[in-house]
Design an enzyme around this catalytic site. Structure first.
Site, PDB file in Angstrom:
ATOM      1  N   ARG A 279      12.733  -8.669  26.250  1.00  0.00           N
ATOM      2  CA  ARG A 279      11.547  -7.898  26.623  1.00  0.00           C
ATOM      3  C   ARG A 279      10.626  -8.604  27.620  1.00  0.00           C
ATOM      4  NH1 ARG A 279      14.609  -5.192  25.166  1.00  0.00           N
ATOM      5  NH2 ARG A 279      14.750  -3.952  23.291  1.00  0.00           N
TER       6      ARG A 279
ATOM      7  N   SER B  97       8.135   0.743  20.242  1.00  0.00           N
ATOM      8  CA  SER B  97       7.958  -0.387  19.320  1.00  0.00           C
ATOM      9  C   SER B  97       6.682  -1.142  19.665  1.00  0.00           C
ATOM     10  CB  SER B  97       9.147  -1.339  19.420  1.00  0.00           C
ATOM     11  OG  SER B  97      10.292  -0.686  18.926  1.00  0.00           O
TER      12      SER B  97
ATOM     13  N   GLU C  28       4.705  -6.026  21.722  1.00  0.00           N
ATOM     14  CA  GLU C  28       5.583  -5.739  22.862  1.00  0.00           C
ATOM     15  C   GLU C  28       4.753  -5.068  23.967  1.00  0.00           C
ATOM     16  OE1 GLU C  28       9.477  -4.132  21.837  1.00  0.00           O
ATOM     17  OE2 GLU C  28       9.377  -2.850  23.607  1.00  0.00           O
TER      18      GLU C  28
HETATM   19  C1  FAD Z   1       9.216   6.924  22.314  1.00  0.00           C
HETATM   20  C2  FAD Z   1       9.390   5.582  22.982  1.00  0.00           C
HETATM   21  C3  FAD Z   1      10.566   4.881  22.815  1.00  0.00           C
HETATM   22  C4  FAD Z   1      10.741   3.642  23.415  1.00  0.00           C
HETATM   23  N1  FAD Z   1      11.910   2.981  23.228  1.00  0.00           N
HETATM   24  C5  FAD Z   1      12.110   1.799  23.822  1.00  0.00           C
HETATM   25  C6  FAD Z   1      13.340   1.083  23.665  1.00  0.00           C
HETATM   26  O1  FAD Z   1      14.241   1.524  22.994  1.00  0.00           O
HETATM   27  N2  FAD Z   1      13.482  -0.101  24.292  1.00  0.00           N
HETATM   28  C7  FAD Z   1      12.506  -0.642  25.074  1.00  0.00           C
HETATM   29  O2  FAD Z   1      12.712  -1.717  25.627  1.00  0.00           O
HETATM   30  N3  FAD Z   1      11.316   0.002  25.247  1.00  0.00           N
HETATM   31  C8  FAD Z   1      11.097   1.195  24.649  1.00  0.00           C
HETATM   32  N4  FAD Z   1       9.893   1.835  24.819  1.00  0.00           N
HETATM   33  C9  FAD Z   1       8.827   1.192  25.594  1.00  0.00           C
HETATM   34  C10 FAD Z   1       8.804   1.529  27.099  1.00  0.00           C
HETATM   35  O3  FAD Z   1       9.353   2.802  27.354  1.00  0.00           O
HETATM   36  C11 FAD Z   1       9.512   0.470  27.926  1.00  0.00           C
HETATM   37  O4  FAD Z   1       8.931  -0.812  27.732  1.00  0.00           O
HETATM   38  C12 FAD Z   1       9.463   0.789  29.427  1.00  0.00           C
HETATM   39  O5  FAD Z   1      10.271  -0.123  30.112  1.00  0.00           O
HETATM   40  C13 FAD Z   1       8.063   0.723  30.008  1.00  0.00           C
HETATM   41  O6  FAD Z   1       8.117   1.271  31.310  1.00  0.00           O
HETATM   42  P1  FAD Z   1       6.863   2.024  31.923  1.00  0.00           P
HETATM   43  O7  FAD Z   1       7.227   2.464  33.284  1.00  0.00           O
HETATM   44  O8  FAD Z   1       6.366   3.070  31.009  1.00  0.00           O
HETATM   45  O9  FAD Z   1       5.826   0.829  32.006  1.00  0.00           O
HETATM   46  P2  FAD Z   1       4.264   0.914  31.775  1.00  0.00           P
HETATM   47  O10 FAD Z   1       3.992   1.159  30.348  1.00  0.00           O
HETATM   48  O11 FAD Z   1       3.623   1.814  32.748  1.00  0.00           O
HETATM   49  O12 FAD Z   1       3.861  -0.590  32.131  1.00  0.00           O
HETATM   50  C14 FAD Z   1       4.332  -1.673  31.374  1.00  0.00           C
HETATM   51  C15 FAD Z   1       4.022  -2.952  32.161  1.00  0.00           C
HETATM   52  O13 FAD Z   1       4.812  -2.958  33.348  1.00  0.00           O
HETATM   53  C16 FAD Z   1       3.965  -3.021  34.505  1.00  0.00           C
HETATM   54  N5  FAD Z   1       4.610  -2.209  35.555  1.00  0.00           N
HETATM   55  C17 FAD Z   1       5.010  -0.924  35.498  1.00  0.00           C
HETATM   56  N6  FAD Z   1       5.623  -0.584  36.653  1.00  0.00           N
HETATM   57  C18 FAD Z   1       5.588  -1.680  37.446  1.00  0.00           C
HETATM   58  C19 FAD Z   1       6.045  -1.975  38.768  1.00  0.00           C
HETATM   59  N7  FAD Z   1       6.671  -1.070  39.514  1.00  0.00           N
HETATM   60  N8  FAD Z   1       5.838  -3.215  39.259  1.00  0.00           N
HETATM   61  C20 FAD Z   1       5.195  -4.159  38.520  1.00  0.00           C
HETATM   62  N9  FAD Z   1       4.725  -3.945  37.281  1.00  0.00           N
HETATM   63  C21 FAD Z   1       4.933  -2.717  36.755  1.00  0.00           C
HETATM   64  C22 FAD Z   1       2.620  -2.494  34.052  1.00  0.00           C
HETATM   65  O14 FAD Z   1       1.571  -3.005  34.851  1.00  0.00           O
HETATM   66  C23 FAD Z   1       2.569  -3.024  32.628  1.00  0.00           C
HETATM   67  O15 FAD Z   1       2.179  -4.366  32.607  1.00  0.00           O
HETATM   68  C24 FAD Z   1       9.704   3.092  24.216  1.00  0.00           C
HETATM   69  C25 FAD Z   1       8.515   3.809  24.395  1.00  0.00           C
HETATM   70  C26 FAD Z   1       8.351   5.039  23.794  1.00  0.00           C
HETATM   71  C27 FAD Z   1       7.071   5.799  23.990  1.00  0.00           C
END
Ligand code: FAD
Length: 366
Positions: A226, A276, A347
């Site tokens: 992660r 999570s 996380e």
């Molecule tokens: C229902 C549900 C299920 C999930 N299941 C999983 C799972 O099975 N496994 C898992 O690993 N995660 C899971 N997640 C968590 C999440 O979806 C992941 O961590 C995902 O990778 C986050 O991506 P995001 O674009 O939403 O990031 P955001 O939440 O928008 O941002 C997360 C971080 O990344 C940074 N960021 C985003 N985009 C960029 C970019 N282009 N450049 C630099 N920094 C950036 C943000 O500033 C922040 O610090 C789940 C979430 C939900 C709601």
């Protein structure tokens, strides 16, 4: 999409990338579009063709890099929590994103990148500074058989389904992860025994401090559980290339569907959440097990609640605030510490204004 040389100037590399990869993102978004994007009909992508998955809603729009002032953010998070950003942008091209961040950095302004908002707790007091959402960067392209490139704002569930239909294997694990490519690289998102690091070849990254765009290899990114080497307060993921072995579409689709159905059964999808909450402290001792065994299911602080279905999910029962969520996380941490002498590390990332006490939840080794 061009193959940018390492360490070119930011604008030079971004121009090359953007010249071909333009998604006709209309730079429009609103509360429903997290869901709307994920539900976009998965279309097959053919080699050399750029797929366009523009966001579809238009409650908030802005052109190029002109900001919206005092923009509400809760709608852009899966927890549906967060106050207003002083300035909010949705660039529609990689060049615009690079130019914007480079300019803000030069002016000494605070900036934050928002992907799918699915791993974030945004403060209910809002974010002082500039929030840049990547929803307009959704270009996806098969560069050659087995090599897929996607821009930072492309959604994982959409990408997984399109790849499956195109006979590209490797993203089956990602169908239930509602994040973007950029967020998934930062977080090394993973599930079902795989993760982004297992398929990523390179990521195109802007280093805001040096003002350079560099194509970083999987090794250079130093992926761990992660996390990776990149700091979202310094680096911006612009796009990524994935090595994806070819297989029969129907087989990949079956595996994808299996993972999707498993999720529907095991996660509290009826309530806003951010997946999570805590990292698993040990491979054989999940955070969910520890929280459940501590009797914390259904514990509530205000409208923030530990899910009954999955103890490592915190759900928003309606109008929960970031303060309530942070207080609940602290209670979960303290209870697990008392019972098992194990420190849980969130996380989730935070964005915006939090008190020192709230931020102590994110300081491990307390
Ligand atoms: C229902 C549900 C299920 C999930 N299941 C999983 C799972 O099975 N496994 C898992 O690993 N995660 C899971 N997640 C968590 C999440 O979806 C992941 O961590 C995902 O990778 C986050 O991506 P995001 O674009 O939403 O990031 P955001 O939440 O928008 O941002 C997360 C971080 O990344 C940074 N960021 C985003 N985009 C960029 C970019 N282009 N450049 C630099 N920094 C950036 C943000 O500033 C922040 O610090 C789940 C979430 C939900 C709601």
């Amino acid at each position: 999409m061009g193959e940018p040389d390492q360490n070119k100037s930011a604008n030079q590399s971004a121009q090359e990338l953007g010249s071909e990869s333009r998604a006709t993102a209309e730079n429009k978004a609103a509360s429903a579009d997290n869901a709307a994007l994920d539900k976009t009909a998965a279309g097959q992508v053919h080699a050399g063709q750029t797929n366009i998955a523009a966001s579809q809603n238009n409650a908030v729009s802005n052109t190029a890099n002109s900001p919206i002032k005092d923009a509400p953010l809760a709608r852009y998070t899966t927890l549906r929590i967060g106050g207003n950003a002083d300035y909010f942008y949705q660039p529609s091209s990689v060049q615009d994103l690079v130019a914007l961040v480079s300019d803000l950095q030069k002016r000494g302004e605070k900036w934050y990148v928002l992907g799918g908002g699915s791993n974030l707790l945004i403060s209910s007091n809002g974010v002082r500074g500039h929030v840049i959402r990547t929803a307009g960067l959704t270009g996806i392209k098969i560069l050659e058989p087995g090599l897929l490139e996607a821009e930072a704002g492309a959604r994982l569930p959409h990408l997984a389904k399109m790849a499956a239909q195109s006979g590209l294997s490797g993203l089956e694990f990602a169908v239930g992860i509602p994040g973007t490519v950029g967020g998934a690289v930062i977080m090394n998102a993973g599930a079902h025994g795989s993760s982004i690091s297992a398929i990523l070849k390179t990521a195109l990254v802007l280093d805001s401090e040096t003002g350079t765009v560099k194509e970083m290899t999987n090794d250079e990114l130093k992926f761990q559980y992660r996390r990776c080497l990149l700091d979202p307060l310094k680096h911006v993921v612009l796009s990524a290339k994935f090595i994806m072995p070819q297989d029969k579409p129907e087989l990949i689709e079956a595996r994808t569907k299996h993972n999707e159905e498993y999720r529907l059964k095991t996660q509290p999808i009826g309530f806003p959440n951010a997946g999570s909450t805590f990292k698993n402290p040990f491979p054989d001792k999940s955070a969910g097990y520890l929280i459940d065994s501590s009797g914390l299911k259904k514990t509530q602080v205000g409208n923030a609640c530990v899910s009954e279905l999955h103890a490592n999910f915190v759900i928003n029962l309606g109008n929960a605030t970031s303060h309530e969520v942070a207080a609940l996380l602290k209670q979960m941490q303290n209870t697990v510490k008392e019972k098992f002498d194990i420190d849980l590390t969130p996380e989730w990332k935070t964005m915006g204004e939090f008190s020192d006490d709230e931020l102590s939840v994110w300081r491990t080794n307390k």
